[in-house]
Design an enzyme around this catalytic site. Structure first.
Site, PDB file in Angstrom:
ATOM      1  N   ASP A 126       3.011 109.514  56.474  1.00 56.07           N
ATOM      2  CA  ASP A 126       3.335 108.760  55.414  1.00 56.07           C
ATOM      3  C   ASP A 126       3.726 109.340  54.089  1.00 56.07           C
ATOM      4  O   ASP A 126       2.814 110.054  53.654  1.00 56.07           O
ATOM      5  CB  ASP A 126       2.040 107.689  55.069  1.00 56.07           C
ATOM      6  CG  ASP A 126       2.126 106.652  54.209  1.00 56.07           C
ATOM      7  OD1 ASP A 126       3.133 106.921  53.127  1.00 56.07           O
ATOM      8  OD2 ASP A 126       1.373 105.862  53.885  1.00 56.07           O
ATOM      9  N   TYR A 153      14.299  98.874  43.538  1.00 54.59           N
ATOM     10  CA  TYR A 153      15.163  99.843  44.487  1.00 54.59           C
ATOM     11  C   TYR A 153      15.996 100.783  43.752  1.00 54.59           C
ATOM     12  O   TYR A 153      15.989 101.933  43.954  1.00 54.59           O
ATOM     13  CB  TYR A 153      15.865  98.774  45.507  1.00 54.59           C
ATOM     14  CG  TYR A 153      16.508  99.563  46.599  1.00 54.59           C
ATOM     15  CD1 TYR A 153      15.872 100.166  47.607  1.00 54.59           C
ATOM     16  CD2 TYR A 153      17.953 100.194  46.524  1.00 54.59           C
ATOM     17  CE1 TYR A 153      16.434 101.024  48.766  1.00 54.59           C
ATOM     18  CE2 TYR A 153      18.452 100.799  47.665  1.00 54.59           C
ATOM     19  CZ  TYR A 153      17.625 101.248  48.554  1.00 54.59           C
ATOM     20  OH  TYR A 153      18.316 102.102  49.520  1.00 54.59           O
ATOM     21  N   LYS A 197      15.569 104.796  43.729  1.00 59.90           N
ATOM     22  CA  LYS A 197      16.834 105.829  43.856  1.00 59.90           C
ATOM     23  C   LYS A 197      17.520 106.458  42.802  1.00 59.90           C
ATOM     24  O   LYS A 197      18.302 107.353  43.100  1.00 59.90           O
ATOM     25  CB  LYS A 197      17.984 104.736  44.676  1.00 59.90           C
ATOM     26  CG  LYS A 197      17.640 104.213  46.086  1.00 59.90           C
ATOM     27  CD  LYS A 197      17.137 105.207  46.769  1.00 59.90           C
ATOM     28  CE  LYS A 197      16.697 104.776  48.252  1.00 59.90           C
ATOM     29  NZ  LYS A 197      16.210 105.780  49.353  1.00 59.90           N
ATOM     30  N   THR A 232      21.781  99.556  59.851  1.00 57.26           N
ATOM     31  CA  THR A 232      20.578  99.746  60.400  1.00 57.26           C
ATOM     32  C   THR A 232      19.600  98.665  60.310  1.00 57.26           C
ATOM     33  O   THR A 232      19.815  97.654  59.707  1.00 57.26           O
ATOM     34  CB  THR A 232      19.858 100.870  59.350  1.00 57.26           C
ATOM     35  OG1 THR A 232      19.505 100.609  57.995  1.00 57.26           O
ATOM     36  CG2 THR A 232      21.097 102.249  59.289  1.00 57.26           C
TER      37      THR A 232
HETATM   38  P1  NAP Z   1      15.366 102.299  58.402  1.00 60.03           P
HETATM   39  O1  NAP Z   1      16.162 102.108  59.631  1.00 60.03           O
HETATM   40  O2  NAP Z   1      14.411 101.160  57.973  1.00 60.03           O
HETATM   41  O3  NAP Z   1      14.395 103.737  58.701  1.00 60.03           O
HETATM   42  C1  NAP Z   1      13.833 104.076  57.508  1.00 60.03           C
HETATM   43  C2  NAP Z   1      12.536 104.633  58.398  1.00 60.03           C
HETATM   44  O4  NAP Z   1      11.589 105.093  57.302  1.00 60.03           O
HETATM   45  C3  NAP Z   1      11.831 103.753  59.288  1.00 60.03           C
HETATM   46  O5  NAP Z   1      11.250 104.124  60.339  1.00 60.03           O
HETATM   47  C4  NAP Z   1      10.491 103.250  58.414  1.00 60.03           C
HETATM   48  O6  NAP Z   1       9.369 102.631  58.832  1.00 60.03           O
HETATM   49  C5  NAP Z   1      10.153 104.495  57.557  1.00 60.03           C
HETATM   50  N1  NAP Z   1       9.238 104.635  56.575  1.00 60.03           N
HETATM   51  C6  NAP Z   1       9.159 103.456  55.714  1.00 60.03           C
HETATM   52  N2  NAP Z   1       7.792 103.839  54.921  1.00 60.03           N
HETATM   53  C7  NAP Z   1       7.686 105.089  55.077  1.00 60.03           C
HETATM   54  C8  NAP Z   1       6.703 105.970  54.607  1.00 60.03           C
HETATM   55  N3  NAP Z   1       5.832 105.503  53.731  1.00 60.03           N
HETATM   56  N4  NAP Z   1       6.613 107.196  55.323  1.00 60.03           N
HETATM   57  C9  NAP Z   1       7.263 107.450  56.294  1.00 60.03           C
HETATM   58  N5  NAP Z   1       8.154 106.834  56.824  1.00 60.03           N
HETATM   59  C10 NAP Z   1       8.359 105.599  56.211  1.00 60.03           C
HETATM   60  O7  NAP Z   1      16.316 102.478  57.155  1.00 60.03           O
HETATM   61  P2  NAP Z   1      17.743 103.249  57.019  1.00 60.03           P
HETATM   62  O8  NAP Z   1      18.663 102.221  56.597  1.00 60.03           O
HETATM   63  O9  NAP Z   1      18.011 104.242  57.979  1.00 60.03           O
HETATM   64  O10 NAP Z   1      17.506 104.010  55.558  1.00 60.03           O
HETATM   65  C11 NAP Z   1      17.147 105.361  55.549  1.00 60.03           C
HETATM   66  C12 NAP Z   1      17.238 105.617  54.174  1.00 60.03           C
HETATM   67  O11 NAP Z   1      18.595 105.243  53.566  1.00 60.03           O
HETATM   68  C13 NAP Z   1      16.352 104.855  53.214  1.00 60.03           C
HETATM   69  O12 NAP Z   1      15.685 105.837  52.080  1.00 60.03           O
HETATM   70  C14 NAP Z   1      17.306 103.995  52.343  1.00 60.03           C
HETATM   71  O13 NAP Z   1      16.821 103.609  51.195  1.00 60.03           O
HETATM   72  C15 NAP Z   1      18.621 104.782  52.302  1.00 60.03           C
HETATM   73  N6  NAP Z   1      19.800 103.902  52.049  1.00 60.03           N
HETATM   74  C16 NAP Z   1      19.952 103.019  53.183  1.00 60.03           C
HETATM   75  C17 NAP Z   1      21.214 102.173  53.156  1.00 60.03           C
HETATM   76  C18 NAP Z   1      21.537 101.338  54.142  1.00 60.03           C
HETATM   77  O14 NAP Z   1      22.454 100.482  53.969  1.00 60.03           O
HETATM   78  N7  NAP Z   1      21.034 101.198  55.422  1.00 60.03           N
HETATM   79  C19 NAP Z   1      22.117 102.282  52.076  1.00 60.03           C
HETATM   80  C20 NAP Z   1      21.695 103.350  51.178  1.00 60.03           C
HETATM   81  C21 NAP Z   1      20.704 104.025  51.294  1.00 60.03           C
HETATM   82  P3  NAP Z   1       9.261 101.001  58.742  1.00 60.03           P
HETATM   83  O15 NAP Z   1      10.255 100.628  59.681  1.00 60.03           O
HETATM   84  O16 NAP Z   1       8.001 100.818  59.274  1.00 60.03           O
HETATM   85  O17 NAP Z   1       9.520 100.581  57.498  1.00 60.03           O
END
Ligand code: NAP
Length: 259
Positions: free
Chosen positions: A62, A164, A168, A199
């Site tokens: 975490d 958010y 960021k 995602t």
């Molecule tokens: P995702 O599929 O939800 O993956 C994020 C992972 O991080 C999940 O397994 C999540 O678990 C885990 N997580 C959450 N809280 C945590 C904690 N306290 N400690 C450790 N792990 C934790 O999201 P993603 O879209 O791949 O996003 C990855 C990163 O890219 C994030 O930082 C997001 O803000 C950034 N991002 C995403 C997008 C987009 O459009 N997808 C755009 C810009 C930036 P849970 O499922 O339990 O929450």
């Protein structure tokens, strides 16, 4: 084998961008530590990576917990002897309908998205110094550069939606500050700024066809992003090809922020 001999730790490595990054790292010869709170998904991915011939372990992390960070880094060192790359990828979107107050939401989003990467940089500093350098990649967002687009299909609200963006934006400048401070140790720190990527994090928004189409149109390249689009950028920053790149912000957004 662009990461041959390197060890990379990916937070949030079970899902989405993190999982795609972990796979790209393994494909390029890295040993991989998946660090997440999703135990079953992480263990599945570790099995998949091992079946493909890679060295990989899972550690339950975490990112908001400093002691947990210490134990995760110790586990990486015990398994692989070194740590070259940290991807601070774990993140949450912050939900307006989660039931908590706006302040609760703010604190939770800041704890995971901003404090988490700060604790990560702290935790890897000594191991990276010991091996003469390293690469830290902080996954920010287009929303670390510009404000949020208002979804015309959601009911209007006065709830302040800036948590958010604030989280960021915070790691965008954490990256530059740390890059300047740590360059003397040959530790590079960069941020990556994805546009909207398909995602689990965006699954709910994308499930509304009008919203998805609205978001697609905001990306001049004409499509939404895939996790691999981001993983490829992270891979570059992790590799020695980027040895002169630090304090940079790499947008991976199909032109979203160029407008
Ligand atoms: P995702 O599929 O939800 O993956 C994020 C992972 O991080 C999940 O397994 C999540 O678990 C885990 N997580 C959450 N809280 C945590 C904690 N306290 N400690 C450790 N792990 C934790 O999201 P993603 O879209 O791949 O996003 C990855 C990163 O890219 C994030 O930082 C997001 O803000 C950034 N991002 C995403 C997008 C987009 O459009 N997808 C755009 C810009 C930036 P849970 O499922 O339990 O929450």
């Amino acid at each position: 084998m662009r990461l041959s001999g390197k060890v990379g730790l990916v937070t949030g490595g079970a899902s989405g961008i993190g999982a795609s990054t972990a796979k790209a790292f393994a494909d390029e010869g890295a040993k991989v530590v998946i660090a997440d709170i999703q135990d079953a998904m992480s263990e599945r991915l570790v099995r998949e990576l091992r079946e493909g011939g890679a060295d990989a372990i899972y550690f339950h992390l975490d990112v908001t917990d400093e002691d947990n960070w210490r134990r995760a880094v110790d586990a990486a060192l015990a398994a692989f002897g070194r740590l070259d790359v940290l991807v601070n990828n774990a993140g949450i979107g912050g939900r307006r309908d989660s039931g908590g107050s706006e302040l609760d939401n703010w604190n939770q989003v800041m704890a995971v998205n901003a404090t988490g990467p700060f604790l990560g940089v702290k935790a890897v500093l000594e191991p990276m110094k010991k091996i003469g350098g390293g690469s830290v990649i902080n996954i920010s967002s287009i929303y670390g550069i510009v404000g949020p687009t208002l979804d015309p299909h959601l009911p209007p609200t006065d709830a302040i939606a800036g948590a958010y963006n604030a989280s960021k934006g915070s790691i965008r400048l954490l990256s530059k500050a740390a890059a300047l401070q740590l360059s003397k140790y040959n530790i590079r720190v960069n941020s990556v700024h994805p546009g909207f990527i398909d995602t689990p994090l965006t699954a709910r928004a994308f499930s509304y066809p009008e919203t998805k189409e609205h978001l697609r149109r905001l990306h001049p390249i004409g499509r939404l992003g895939k996790p691999e689009d981001v993983a490829n950028a992270v891979l570059y920053l992790a590799s020695d090809e980027a040895s002169f790149v630090t304090g940079a912000e790499l947008v991976v957004d199909g032109g979203y922020t160029a407008q």
